[in-house]
Enzyme design. Structure first.
Site, PDB file in Angstrom:
ATOM      1  N   GLY A  45       0.822  -1.194   0.000  1.00 30.05           N
ATOM      2  CA  GLY A  45       0.000   0.000   0.000  1.00 30.05           C
ATOM      3  C   GLY A  45       0.869   1.262   0.000  1.00 30.05           C
ATOM      4  O   GLY A  45       1.471   1.579  -1.015  1.00 30.05           O
ATOM      5  N   SER A 112       6.558  -4.241  -2.073  1.00 34.36           N
ATOM      6  CA  SER A 112       6.032  -2.934  -2.466  1.00 34.36           C
ATOM      7  C   SER A 112       6.201  -1.975  -1.286  1.00 34.36           C
ATOM      8  O   SER A 112       7.310  -1.803  -0.798  1.00 34.36           O
ATOM      9  CB  SER A 112       4.576  -3.081  -2.919  1.00 34.36           C
ATOM     10  OG  SER A 112       4.125  -1.941  -3.589  1.00 34.36           O
ATOM     11  N   TRP A 113       5.122  -1.325  -0.813  1.00 40.23           N
ATOM     12  CA  TRP A 113       5.254  -0.500   0.390  1.00 40.23           C
ATOM     13  C   TRP A 113       5.775  -1.325   1.561  1.00 40.23           C
ATOM     14  O   TRP A 113       6.471  -0.805   2.445  1.00 40.23           O
ATOM     15  CB  TRP A 113       3.912   0.143   0.749  1.00 40.23           C
ATOM     16  CG  TRP A 113       3.892   0.659   2.160  1.00 40.23           C
ATOM     17  CD1 TRP A 113       3.321   0.075   3.252  1.00 40.23           C
ATOM     18  CD2 TRP A 113       4.514   1.868   2.644  1.00 40.23           C
ATOM     19  NE1 TRP A 113       3.538   0.838   4.378  1.00 40.23           N
ATOM     20  CE2 TRP A 113       4.265   1.941   4.026  1.00 40.23           C
ATOM     21  CE3 TRP A 113       5.244   2.891   2.037  1.00 40.23           C
ATOM     22  CZ2 TRP A 113       4.718   2.990   4.823  1.00 40.23           C
ATOM     23  CZ3 TRP A 113       5.707   3.935   2.814  1.00 40.23           C
ATOM     24  CH2 TRP A 113       5.435   3.982   4.189  1.00 40.23           C
ATOM     25  N   ASP A 266       7.906  -4.883 -13.766  1.00 43.29           N
ATOM     26  CA  ASP A 266       7.133  -4.236 -12.713  1.00 43.29           C
ATOM     27  C   ASP A 266       6.942  -2.774 -13.104  1.00 43.29           C
ATOM     28  O   ASP A 266       7.883  -1.987 -13.088  1.00 43.29           O
ATOM     29  CB  ASP A 266       7.894  -4.350 -11.382  1.00 43.29           C
ATOM     30  CG  ASP A 266       7.094  -3.829 -10.192  1.00 43.29           C
ATOM     31  OD1 ASP A 266       6.206  -2.988 -10.387  1.00 43.29           O
ATOM     32  OD2 ASP A 266       7.401  -4.254  -9.058  1.00 43.29           O
ATOM     33  N   HIS A 294       4.375  -6.598 -11.113  1.00 50.47           N
ATOM     34  CA  HIS A 294       4.546  -6.144  -9.732  1.00 50.47           C
ATOM     35  C   HIS A 294       3.997  -7.112  -8.692  1.00 50.47           C
ATOM     36  O   HIS A 294       4.593  -7.282  -7.626  1.00 50.47           O
ATOM     37  CB  HIS A 294       3.856  -4.785  -9.571  1.00 50.47           C
ATOM     38  CG  HIS A 294       3.933  -4.226  -8.186  1.00 50.47           C
ATOM     39  ND1 HIS A 294       5.135  -3.821  -7.616  1.00 50.47           N
ATOM     40  CD2 HIS A 294       2.965  -3.990  -7.245  1.00 50.47           C
ATOM     41  CE1 HIS A 294       4.902  -3.355  -6.395  1.00 50.47           C
ATOM     42  NE2 HIS A 294       3.604  -3.455  -6.147  1.00 50.47           N
TER      43      HIS A 294
END
Length: 320
Positions: A45, A112-113, A266, A294
């Site tokens: 996120g 990711s985050w 990605d 991704h």
């Protein structure tokens, strides 16, 4: 170590709601081996929340699997709350959870985050980290935020045009501010369409090949609201860390084992960030999946992540 398939679905052995302050309460759960090596799963996120399938990256006979929803996300309350919600808060929340569970050190797993938060936490508390499994590297530099808002147009023009369709021509010069105003509006008739549009955009760009299931997940009310609000909030504030802070401080993790898994294609978190991280962290093993975007659920990325947690069983076993 050669395993590439997810482990079978399991249920938590313990779960609870941990008060963080007068406003925020954190959902957490444990599964697997209560006496095993602790591993912390950090969701993406920010704001995406965790899912039951996230437990399946880990051998439940070996790992003590800890999963939680970051403040403002998923089952943590209140959903989408931006007050007292910063990267330093999230780092402290991890320490609060670690102490609550009586864990001395743990393996950190994030994509990711989740990779951003893993690095931020590791650099703040290196002695608490056994190692890192990182995927879809996001260093949250201004160039990466601009890429997400504008650069994706070069690869996903249809999704991008849908994303900016609700905005006026002048608002499209500052997409982030325009969405931030809508997402923070207290009226659900304003913020929910904006949240779903943001989620649809990100979900549409997250896989190499079209995945209606991914888009559907990203546009569900809970995920869309948590994801869109938290991402806009953190992007507007530059993740509450100095520009390039994660790379500037990576030296504090040079002695830690790490495995970086990155999809070649990605588009959400382009490979240049993973390459920058690997060059700054020579000890980290760097695995590029040539036929992936991704998402952690891309077949090649999913397999490499399972292999990484299997490899750490050997690495951590040798270190004990």
């Amino acid at each position: 170590m050669n395993r590439t398939e997810l482990y079978p679905a399991i249920e938590p052995t313990h779960h609870g709601m941990l008060p963080l302050d007068a406003r925020h309460t954190l959902y957490w759960e444990q599964s697997g081996n209560a006496n095993g090596i602790p591993v912390l799963f950090l969701h993406g996120g920010p704001g995406a929340g965790s899912t039951p399938n996230h437990r399946r990256f880990f051998d439940p006979a070996y790992y003590r699997i800890v999963i939680y929803d970051q403040r403002g996300a998923g089952r943590s309350t209140p959903l989408g709350e931006i007050q007292d919600n910063t990267t330093p808060h999230l780092i402290q929340d991890i320490e609060t959870l670690r102490q609550h569970l009586g864990i001395e050190q743990w393996l950190i797993f994030g994509g990711s985050w989740g990779s951003t938060l893993a690095l931020a936490y590791g650099e703040a508390h290196p002695s608490r980290c056994l190692g890192f499994v990182l995927r879809g590297i996001f260093l949250c530099r201004n160039s990466e935020i601009d890429w997400f808002l504008y650069g994706l147009h070069h690869f996903f023009p249809e999704a991008w045009h849908d994303f900016v369709a609700p905005l006026s021509a002048s608002e499209r010069n500052d997409i982030l501010s325009a969405y931030y105003r809508r997402l923070m509006d207290p009226d659900p008739a304003v913020h929910m369409p904006a949240a779903r549009a943001w989620g649809r955009y990100e979900g549409s760009c997250s896989t190499l090949l079209p995945s209606p299931e991914t888009v559907e997940y990203f546009t569900g009310d809970t995920v869309a609201l948590g994801l869109a609000r938290m991402e806009a909030h953190y992007f507007v504030h530059g993740i509450f860390l100095p520009e390039n802070a994660l790379l500037d401080n990576i030296h504090s993790l040079h002695d830690h084992p790490a495995i970086i898994v990155q999809g070649r294609y990605d588009a959400v978190c382009p490979i240049v960030s993973a390459d920058d991280l690997h060059r700054a962290w020579p000890r980290a093993e760097y695995i590029v999946i040539e036929d992936a975007g991704h998402s952690a659920w891309e077949p090649g990325i999913r397999a490499a992540l399972v292999q990484a947690t299997e490899k750490f069983k050997i690495v951590l076993g040798a270190a004990r």
